[in-house]
Motif scaffolding. Structure first.
Motif, PDB file in Angstrom:
ATOM      1  N   ILE A  28       8.892 -10.865   2.155  1.00 32.18           N
ATOM      2  CA  ILE A  28       7.790  -9.970   1.809  1.00 32.18           C
ATOM      3  C   ILE A  28       8.320  -8.660   1.248  1.00 32.18           C
ATOM      4  N   GLY A  29       7.811  -8.284   0.091  1.00 32.49           N
ATOM      5  CA  GLY A  29       8.171  -7.005  -0.518  1.00 32.49           C
ATOM      6  C   GLY A  29       7.273  -5.903   0.003  1.00 32.49           C
ATOM      7  N   THR A  30       7.866  -4.816   0.494  1.00 31.12           N
ATOM      8  CA  THR A  30       7.088  -3.691   1.007  1.00 31.12           C
ATOM      9  C   THR A  30       7.354  -2.448   0.168  1.00 31.12           C
ATOM     10  N   ILE A  31       6.367  -1.566   0.140  1.00 31.31           N
ATOM     11  CA  ILE A  31       6.455  -0.339  -0.664  1.00 31.31           C
ATOM     12  C   ILE A  31       5.877   0.824   0.123  1.00 31.31           C
ATOM     13  N   ILE A  32       6.066   2.021  -0.383  1.00 31.33           N
ATOM     14  CA  ILE A  32       5.598   3.281   0.221  1.00 31.33           C
ATOM     15  C   ILE A  32       5.746   3.242   1.748  1.00 31.33           C
ATOM     16  N   ASP A  33       4.904   3.981   2.473  1.00 31.01           N
ATOM     17  CA  ASP A  33       5.087   4.049   3.917  1.00 31.01           C
ATOM     18  C   ASP A  33       4.318   2.934   4.616  1.00 31.01           C
ATOM     19  N   PRO A  34       4.886   2.378   5.690  1.00 29.56           N
ATOM     20  CA  PRO A  34       4.260   1.239   6.371  1.00 29.56           C
ATOM     21  C   PRO A  34       2.914   1.553   6.983  1.00 29.56           C
ATOM     22  N   GLU A  35       2.675   2.811   7.350  1.00 29.32           N
ATOM     23  CA  GLU A  35       1.368   3.163   7.913  1.00 29.32           C
ATOM     24  C   GLU A  35       0.269   2.961   6.882  1.00 29.32           C
ATOM     25  N   PHE A  36       0.545   3.358   5.639  1.00 30.10           N
ATOM     26  CA  PHE A  36      -0.496   3.247   4.614  1.00 30.10           C
ATOM     27  C   PHE A  36      -0.798   1.793   4.281  1.00 30.10           C
ATOM     28  N   THR A  37       0.223   0.951   4.191  1.00 28.46           N
ATOM     29  CA  THR A  37      -0.006  -0.462   3.857  1.00 28.46           C
ATOM     30  C   THR A  37      -0.453  -1.281   5.060  1.00 28.46           C
ATOM     31  N   ARG A  38      -0.511  -0.647   6.241  1.00 28.15           N
ATOM     32  CA  ARG A  38      -0.879  -1.319   7.492  1.00 28.15           C
ATOM     33  C   ARG A  38       0.086  -2.479   7.776  1.00 28.15           C
ATOM     34  N   LEU A  39       1.360  -2.214   7.524  1.00 25.25           N
ATOM     35  CA  LEU A  39       2.374  -3.263   7.628  1.00 25.25           C
ATOM     36  C   LEU A  39       2.483  -3.812   9.040  1.00 25.25           C
ATOM     37  N   GLY A  40       2.464  -2.938  10.042  1.00 25.41           N
ATOM     38  CA  GLY A  40       2.576  -3.398  11.421  1.00 25.41           C
ATOM     39  C   GLY A  40       1.437  -4.314  11.822  1.00 25.41           C
TER      40      GLY A  40
END
Length: 318
Positions: free
Chosen positions: A109-121
């Motif tokens: 999985i490619g992630t970008i910017i901050d994890p809080e904004f993308t709701r990564l957790g």
């Protein structure tokens, strides 16, 4: 005492699910006839199960009333426990079935910017719940790295800012009627603002894009959404952006604005925070919007692990 323990063990062994189901259903309905209809059995069959359970426990479970059956105090306590047992067994069966059919595999999985904004957790938690057999690997980078990684089979899915067609060669050659290279699930609309150090406040306030272009800017690599948004905008206006420095992280860009290096594009929430916390100036006459999406190759949308990822993202980004 030993005989008492043996008696309790024998009682537990004699209690089967049919007795518990009959007991719980009659307790809910307060009527043997309705309980039999619910269980799709005959009334005598339900009555027999109740008698056997009463004999197994040595307790009076119901008392008759003018309207049907009513739980005794002991019966009410046992009914609550029986409900818990049946619920646990249902959950056990569902979990066993889920484990037997669960999706297995690896997901890059490619992630970008901050994890809080993308709701990564929250996304990863939902993915583990829906596909506990999936092993995930995260690769953090700039937005443009994600579609490139998908095309090179280095990623399976990922977050992306902007228009996916920017990285779709077929969109340029055959037009919008062609099948897209990417499958995208739009998550949110973002607004970007221009921030400037206080020393440039007099030049920024009231300025339009053409006037801002000549001021010193902190630039970003081509894979950055900032680069794509501003390059297209300034090209359409026929002006050249005056880039004096280049960085690849949004936090570094904002830090350089604070030190007075030049202007930068950043998300509106960050711009407003920097205005309040550090006195940065926001260009009030200009803003630009883009879309946060979750991407995979259109040809792979049917892959079980990718389907699980899109299911998880849909539950997090409702």
């Amino acid at each position: 005492m030993t005989q008492g323990i043996i008696s309790k063990v024998n009682m537990l062994q004699s209690i089967d699910l049919r007795k518990l189901k009959a007991f719980v259903t009659v307790a809910r309905e307060g009527n043997v006839t309705r309980a039999a209809e619910q269980l799709h059995v005959t009334q005598p069959a339900v009555t027999l199960q109740l008698k056997r359970l009463a004999a197994d426990t040595g307790l009076t479970l119901f008392r008759r009333t003018s309207t049907g059956l009513e739980l005794t105090q002991e019966g009410a306590l046992l009914a609550a426990k029986a409900e818990q047992v049946l619920t646990a067994l249902t959950d056990f069966g569902q979990t066993a079935g889920h484990l037997a059919t669960r999706v297995r595999g690896k997901l890059r999985i490619g992630t970008i910017i901050d994890p809080e904004f993308t709701r990564l957790g929250a996304f990863l938690k939902a993915l583990i719940e829906s596909g506990p057999g999936i092993e995930t690997t995260l690769r953090h980078g700039m937005s443009g790295d994600v579609p490139e990684g998908l095309r090179r089979n280095e990623l399976d899915a990922g977050f992306y800012l902007g228009d996916p067609r920017d990285y779709d060669p077929s969109a340029e050659i055959t037009g919008e009627s062609a099948a897209p290279l990417f499958h995208a699930r739009e998550l949110a609309q973002l607004t970007y603002r221009v921030v400037a150090p206080p020393s440039l406040a007099g030049f920024v306030r009231g300025a339009d894009w053409s006037q801002l272009a000549s001021l010193p800017w902190i630039g970003t690599p081509q894979a950055s959404v900032h680069n794509r948004l501003l390059s297209r905008l300034f090209a359409d206006l026929g002006v050249r952006q005056n880039i004096v420095a280049q960085v690849d992280q949004e936090t570094s860009m904002v830090a350089m604005v604070r030190t007075g290096v030049g202007l930068s594009l950043c998300r509106e929430a960050i711009a407003l925070h920097e205005q309040q916390a550090h006195g940065l100036v926001i260009a009030e006459n200009v803003k630009i919007s883009t879309t946060l999406s979750f991407l995979c190759l259109e040809a792979r949308i049917g892959d079980p692990s990718i389907m699980a990822a899109f299911d998880a993202i849909s539950r997090v980004w409702i």
